[in-house]
Design an enzyme around this catalytic site. Structure first.
Site, PDB file in Angstrom:
ATOM      1  CB  ALA A  44      -2.495   4.729  12.387  1.00 44.85           C
ATOM      2  CG  MET A  88      -8.039   6.947   5.818  1.00 43.27           C
ATOM      3  SD  MET A  88      -8.920   5.567   5.081  1.00 43.27           S
ATOM      4  CE  MET A  88      -9.857   4.953   6.495  1.00 43.27           C
ATOM      5  CB  ILE A 120      -7.806  -1.352  12.397  1.00 43.22           C
ATOM      6  CG1 ILE A 120      -7.918  -2.349  13.557  1.00 43.22           C
ATOM      7  CG2 ILE A 120      -8.342   0.013  12.820  1.00 43.22           C
ATOM      8  CD1 ILE A 120      -7.227  -1.918  14.830  1.00 43.22           C
ATOM      9  CG  ASP A 126      -4.419  -4.792  12.695  1.00 39.59           C
ATOM     10  OD1 ASP A 126      -3.700  -5.561  13.344  1.00 39.59           O
ATOM     11  OD2 ASP A 126      -5.534  -5.111  12.243  1.00 39.59           O
ATOM     12  CE  LYS A 185      -8.001   0.089  -2.922  1.00 42.46           C
ATOM     13  NZ  LYS A 185      -7.197  -0.819  -2.092  1.00 42.46           N
ATOM     14  CG  ASP A 243      -2.087  -0.924   1.117  1.00 41.62           C
ATOM     15  OD1 ASP A 243      -2.308  -1.436   0.017  1.00 41.62           O
ATOM     16  OD2 ASP A 243      -2.774  -1.146   2.131  1.00 41.62           O
TER      17      ASP A 243
END
Length: 476
Positions: A340, A391, A314, A311, A278, A256
């Site tokens: 995080a 996010m 999550i 993780d 992404k 990622d």
């Protein structure tokens, strides 16, 4: 990378050492162990070098005289080990003008090559360097590595060399050969070698080879496996031992955007790497295609590492991925990572719970669906809890406004952690009323984590990591 690590074959090749003292003696000893033909030139030769010349008469020649430029003729390596710094500089310049590798002892600026600390388990060798900045550090590291490696590791390597051609002729598939050698080099065969039972090790290796060649189509029929591994929030020291082990044995890695370069560097170097990251409005590979790719690669017999920031369970969509794997009958393992919320809060000095301030914590995604946040705001705007939004950078203003609108006081402490746990970590401290405006003026970039609650007020007292990079503001 300040230097490119290379191993040079200098056996029976001419090398020059200028200098006749103890420093030169150390370099000459290393060159003799490598089988070089060495000329030592110096006005005075120490007794240690004289004794070594008796020990290695075919390799070492001593010449008690001054250095001259013609001494560089036909040599493949030059070492300047004198106490005369102008002379060392002149030797370096002359050697480099002829494109001859040169090492000037204790002067990296004049070197085109440097000597590492060496762990020798020939044919296995490990070279360690600090690029000339800290010889003591390299010595300490060498000691640690020496203590970890069996003394007869080289014997195991020689065993593998004897059977390499035979294995290659019998096991045609690359994946099958790799797995065979992993079993041999990290199993009962290796243990027999370490115990000094070489004959038994040979028998065990042949038995393992016979078992793997019993079915000529084994490689084609073998199924791969997927490792769903949490890479943590960025600091590679936060990886689990199991994560690191699987990262080292995977054939291909799908990673990622949030996987830090430092973590990605710990993946096996020859593994194929596929970026599937992404970001808002930019999906390099759709989730459906990622799911299909995991299945396809595993069915090719490959060990596939799905490396995800934080993780995988999550806000990582790991559940969707292994659901597809389970439907397709593909074996998989899941390795949790430090999410995080835990990592960034800890490195920011903000406890997620505290007896005096917060008796619960909620993890919430701040990602907008159809350009809006559809959250249960009344359940979030309650006292004595900590809210952690993932996010959330794009929707930061909306989050703060909605929480105030639904009853959370405007002066509730809030923090935005940018690039948490990494050397670039920055913590922005404010309150619900002012955090969004403050962040807007600081050019903050993802990844970020938003923490809201009175536990944030402890940051000033408890912060321990990268404390100089904090934008502190005391709420009114």
């Amino acid at each position: 990378m300040d230097y490119l690590p290379l191993f040079h074959r200098i056996a029976a090749r001419p090398c020059l050492v200028v200098g006749g003292g103890d420093v030169a003696l150390r370099k000459v000893r290393t060159l003799c162990e490598a089988g070089a033909h060495i000329s030592v030139i110096a006005p005075a030769i120490c007794q240690g070098l004289a004794d070594m010349a008796l020990e290695y008469p075919a390799l070492l020649g001593l010449f008690e005289r001054e250095y001259c430029k013609s001494d560089l003729d036909d040599v493949v390596l030059v070492i300047a080990a004198t106490s005369d710094q102008p002379l060392n500089a002149a030797i370096s310049a002359e050697a480099q003008a002829r494109n001859i590798p040169v090492n000037v002892v204790d002067n990296p600026a004049l070197c085109s090559v440097i000597f590492p600390a060496i762990v020798d388990r020939s044919p296995i060798q490990i070279a360690i360097t600090s690029s000339g900045t800290s010889p003591v550090m390299t010595r300490l590291l060498r000691g640690r590595i020496e203590s970890l490696l069996p003394g007869n590791l080289g014997t195991l390597a020689k065993l593998a060399a004897r059977y390499r051609s035979k294995v290659k002729s019998l096991l045609r598939g690359e994946n099958q050969r790799r797995r065979f050698w992993e079993t041999v080099l990290d199993g009962e065969v290796a243990e027999s070698v370490y115990a000094g039972n070489d004959a038994q090790a040979d028998q065990q290796l042949l038995a393992q080879l016979e078992m793997m060649t019993a079915d000529a189509d084994l490689d084609a029929q073998s199924s791969g496996e997927v490792y769903l591994v949490g890479a943590g929030p960025g600091d590679p020291d936060l990886l689990t031992f199991r994560a690191l082990r699987l990262m080292q044995q995977a054939d291909v890695v799908l990673h990622d955007r949030l996987v830090s370069p430092q973590v990605l560097a710990m993946v096996r170097r020859d593994a194929e790497r596929i970026y599937v990251g992404k970001r808002a409005g930019d999906h390099a590979v759709s989730q459906q295609n990622i799911n299909s790719l995991l299945v396809d690669l595993a069915k090719q017999g490959k060990r596939v590492l799905r490396l995800k920031g934080g993780d995988p369970f999550i806000f990582g969509r790991g559940g969707e991925e292994i659901e597809r794997l389970a439907e397709e009958g593909v074996p998989f393992q899941v390795v949790p990572g430090i999410t995080a919320a835990s990592g960034c809060a800890s490195y920011a000095g903000i406890p997620l719970t505290h007896r005096d301030f917060s008796q619960s914590v909620q993890f919430i995604t701040g990602h907008k669906q159809d350009y809006k946040l559809d959250l249960n705001w009344p359940s979030l705007a309650v006292p004595n809890q900590t809210l952690v939004f993932y996010m959330s950078l794009v929707s930061l203003g909306d989050i703060c406004a909605e929480l105030v609108k639904h009853g959370l006081p405007r002066d509730t402490p809030a923090a935005l952690v940018e690039k948490g746990t990494t050397p670039e970590q920055r913590v922005v401290i404010s309150d619900l009323a002012n955090l969004a405006d403050k962040v807007a003026g600081l050019k903050v970039r993802a990844p970020t984590l938003l923490i809201i609650g009175h536990v944030v007020s402890l940051h000033k007292k408890l912060a321990w990591f990268n404390t100089e990079n904090t934008e502190q503001e005391t709420p009114e």
